[in-house]
Design a protein around this motif. Structure first.
Motif, PDB file in Angstrom:
ATOM      1  N   UNK A 140       0.825  -1.207   0.000  1.00  0.00           N
ATOM      2  CA  UNK A 140       0.000   0.000   0.000  1.00  0.00           C
ATOM      3  C   UNK A 140       0.861   1.260   0.000  1.00  0.00           C
ATOM      4  N   UNK A 141       2.028   1.194   0.623  1.00  0.00           N
ATOM      5  CA  UNK A 141       2.946   2.337   0.548  1.00  0.00           C
ATOM      6  C   UNK A 141       3.389   2.585  -0.885  1.00  0.00           C
ATOM      7  N   UNK A 142       3.635   1.510  -1.609  1.00  0.00           N
ATOM      8  CA  UNK A 142       4.001   1.644  -3.020  1.00  0.00           C
ATOM      9  C   UNK A 142       2.842   2.288  -3.791  1.00  0.00           C
ATOM     10  N   UNK A 143       1.604   1.834  -3.502  1.00  0.00           N
ATOM     11  CA  UNK A 143       0.446   2.412  -4.165  1.00  0.00           C
ATOM     12  C   UNK A 143       0.300   3.896  -3.878  1.00  0.00           C
ATOM     13  N   UNK A 144       0.563   4.303  -2.651  1.00  0.00           N
ATOM     14  CA  UNK A 144       0.505   5.722  -2.294  1.00  0.00           C
ATOM     15  C   UNK A 144       1.594   6.495  -3.028  1.00  0.00           C
ATOM     16  N   UNK A 165      -4.303  -6.095   8.723  1.00  0.00           N
ATOM     17  CA  UNK A 165      -4.531  -6.449  10.119  1.00  0.00           C
ATOM     18  C   UNK A 165      -4.492  -5.190  10.978  1.00  0.00           C
ATOM     19  N   UNK A 166      -5.008  -5.272  12.186  1.00  0.00           N
ATOM     20  CA  UNK A 166      -5.213  -4.079  13.013  1.00  0.00           C
ATOM     21  C   UNK A 166      -3.918  -3.343  13.330  1.00  0.00           C
ATOM     22  N   UNK A 167      -2.843  -4.084  13.613  1.00  0.00           N
ATOM     23  CA  UNK A 167      -1.576  -3.429  13.938  1.00  0.00           C
ATOM     24  C   UNK A 167      -1.011  -2.714  12.719  1.00  0.00           C
ATOM     25  N   UNK A 168      -1.008  -3.396  11.568  1.00  0.00           N
ATOM     26  CA  UNK A 168      -0.497  -2.772  10.344  1.00  0.00           C
ATOM     27  C   UNK A 168      -1.351  -1.576   9.964  1.00  0.00           C
ATOM     28  N   UNK A 169      -2.647  -1.700  10.199  1.00  0.00           N
ATOM     29  CA  UNK A 169      -3.555  -0.595   9.876  1.00  0.00           C
ATOM     30  C   UNK A 169      -3.214   0.650  10.689  1.00  0.00           C
ATOM     31  N   UNK A 170      -2.965   0.479  11.969  1.00  0.00           N
ATOM     32  CA  UNK A 170      -2.582   1.624  12.797  1.00  0.00           C
ATOM     33  C   UNK A 170      -1.268   2.225  12.336  1.00  0.00           C
ATOM     34  N   UNK A 171      -0.322   1.366  11.979  1.00  0.00           N
ATOM     35  CA  UNK A 171       0.961   1.860  11.482  1.00  0.00           C
ATOM     36  C   UNK A 171       0.783   2.648  10.189  1.00  0.00           C
ATOM     37  N   UNK A 172      -0.096   2.149   9.305  1.00  0.00           N
ATOM     38  CA  UNK A 172      -0.333   2.840   8.040  1.00  0.00           C
ATOM     39  C   UNK A 172      -1.063   4.163   8.249  1.00  0.00           C
ATOM     40  N   UNK A 173      -1.942   4.215   9.232  1.00  0.00           N
ATOM     41  CA  UNK A 173      -2.597   5.488   9.530  1.00  0.00           C
ATOM     42  C   UNK A 173      -1.558   6.531   9.934  1.00  0.00           C
ATOM     43  N   UNK A 174      -0.654   6.147  10.815  1.00  0.00           N
ATOM     44  CA  UNK A 174       0.369   7.080  11.273  1.00  0.00           C
ATOM     45  C   UNK A 174       1.307   7.456  10.134  1.00  0.00           C
ATOM     46  N   UNK A 175       1.627   6.475   9.284  1.00  0.00           N
ATOM     47  CA  UNK A 175       2.453   6.756   8.118  1.00  0.00           C
ATOM     48  C   UNK A 175       1.765   7.758   7.196  1.00  0.00           C
ATOM     49  N   UNK A 176       0.467   7.569   6.949  1.00  0.00           N
ATOM     50  CA  UNK A 176      -0.255   8.474   6.063  1.00  0.00           C
ATOM     51  C   UNK A 176      -0.277   9.892   6.623  1.00  0.00           C
ATOM     52  N   UNK A 230       3.113  13.129  17.831  1.00  0.00           N
ATOM     53  CA  UNK A 230       3.454  11.729  17.574  1.00  0.00           C
ATOM     54  C   UNK A 230       2.897  10.765  18.606  1.00  0.00           C
ATOM     55  N   UNK A 231       1.996  11.234  19.462  1.00  0.00           N
ATOM     56  CA  UNK A 231       1.455  10.395  20.538  1.00  0.00           C
ATOM     57  C   UNK A 231       0.029   9.991  20.205  1.00  0.00           C
ATOM     58  N   UNK A 232      -0.138   8.887  19.467  1.00  0.00           N
ATOM     59  CA  UNK A 232      -1.480   8.452  19.067  1.00  0.00           C
ATOM     60  C   UNK A 232      -2.274   7.911  20.252  1.00  0.00           C
ATOM     61  N   UNK A 233      -1.581   7.274  21.206  1.00  0.00           N
ATOM     62  CA  UNK A 233      -2.290   6.676  22.335  1.00  0.00           C
ATOM     63  C   UNK A 233      -2.996   7.741  23.170  1.00  0.00           C
ATOM     64  N   UNK A 234      -2.317   8.845  23.416  1.00  0.00           N
ATOM     65  CA  UNK A 234      -2.927   9.913  24.210  1.00  0.00           C
ATOM     66  C   UNK A 234      -4.173  10.458  23.522  1.00  0.00           C
ATOM     67  N   UNK A 235      -4.148  10.521  22.200  1.00  0.00           N
ATOM     68  CA  UNK A 235      -5.292  11.034  21.450  1.00  0.00           C
ATOM     69  C   UNK A 235      -6.450  10.046  21.489  1.00  0.00           C
TER      70      UNK A 235
END
Length: 263
Positions: A140-144, A165-176, A230-235
């Motif tokens: 998906x990074x390549x697609x972006x 998967x849920x973990x990769x999805x969270x990582x991709x959200x932060x990457x985006x 950069x603190x997604x958990x706090x949000x």
């Protein structure tokens, strides 16, 4: 500004039925805006995205990008789908360069732009790898990167993380978010996840069942907070975030009155 003014779409199915997919949708998306569309399956989210992309004509209303009517696909709009749609026989850098090649950009310029983009998406070390050698998130990074290669004004994303998967999805959200903050692109993003919408969107629109209408709009700043801290958990654990999540879930389960909320 991307301006959608009373956009409606009606079409006939192969068996002769008339489907009213989208009904008088109006929406302005400013420079660097990140609009996320939420709604049940069949509510017109993808129809709206395809109309913005120029893949689907409107039955009535208008769509204009920076004052120019949208009537067909163009390099000023990059599209990322749920499935990565990479060509399996081409390596990463050639997949990213595909649109540039068809546009007649020189090979040297293709290489320069694509190497820069692979650095942006964190895949410089995989330029010569093939899609089968990459994880779902990497593809998906390549697609972006491919969607960004022509330097579009607007990035259109149709549930790009839905199959992860849920973990990769969270990582991709932060990457985006990092890509959005770095490039300043305007984004129109579709998801079924309320949490994803709240985390990513500067604006979240909730759409009604068919025919699709905007029944609520939320103007938010969670994504800008994350870009700064950069603190997604706090949000995601904040009372404000969770309160809005439950409010939008309630809307999705039956509210049909237009409302607007500014965070």
């Amino acid at each position: 500004m991307l301006t959608i003014d009373h956009a409606s779409v009606t079409f006939k199915t192969d068996d002769g039925r008339t489907v009213h997919a989208l009904d008088r949708v109006s929406l302005d998306i400013p420079d660097s805006g990140f609009v996320v569309a939420l709604g049940a399956s069949g509510c017109g989210k993808s129809t709206l995205l395809n109309a913005i992309a120029g893949f689907l004509p409107l039955s009535s209303g208008t769509i204009a990008l920076n004052g120019r009517p949208v009537a067909e696909p163009g390099a000023d709009r990059g599209v990322v789908f749920q499935k990565d749609t990479l060509l399996p026989w081409k390596n990463v850098i050639d997949n990213v360069a595909l649109g540039l090649k068809f546009s007649g950009v020189s090979r040297a310029e293709q290489t320069r732009r694509c190497e820069d983009l692979l650095d942006v998406v964190g895949l410089s070390d995989f330029a010569r790898a093939f899609p089968y050698e990459l994880s779902g998130g990497m593809r998906q990074r390549v697609g972006i990167a491919r969607a960004l290669a022509a330097d579009p004004d607007t990035l259109l994303m149709d549930e790009p993380f839905g199959a992860l998967d849920s973990l990769t999805r969270e990582q991709m959200q932060e990457f985006l978010v990092s890509v959005w903050a770095r490039t300043g692109k305007r984004v129109f993003f579709i998801t079924h996840s309320v949490e994803e919408a709240l985390f990513l969107g500067t604006h979240v629109i909730v759409m009604s069942p068919r025919p699709g209408r905007i029944v609520a709009r939320f103007d938010l700043d969670f994504v800008r907070r994350f870009a700064q801290t950069g603190d997604s958990r706090a949000i995601k654990t904040s009372a404000e975030f969770n309160s809005l999540r439950e409010e939008i879930r309630a809307l999705l389960h039956g509210a049909h009155e237009l409302r607007s909320v500014t965070q």
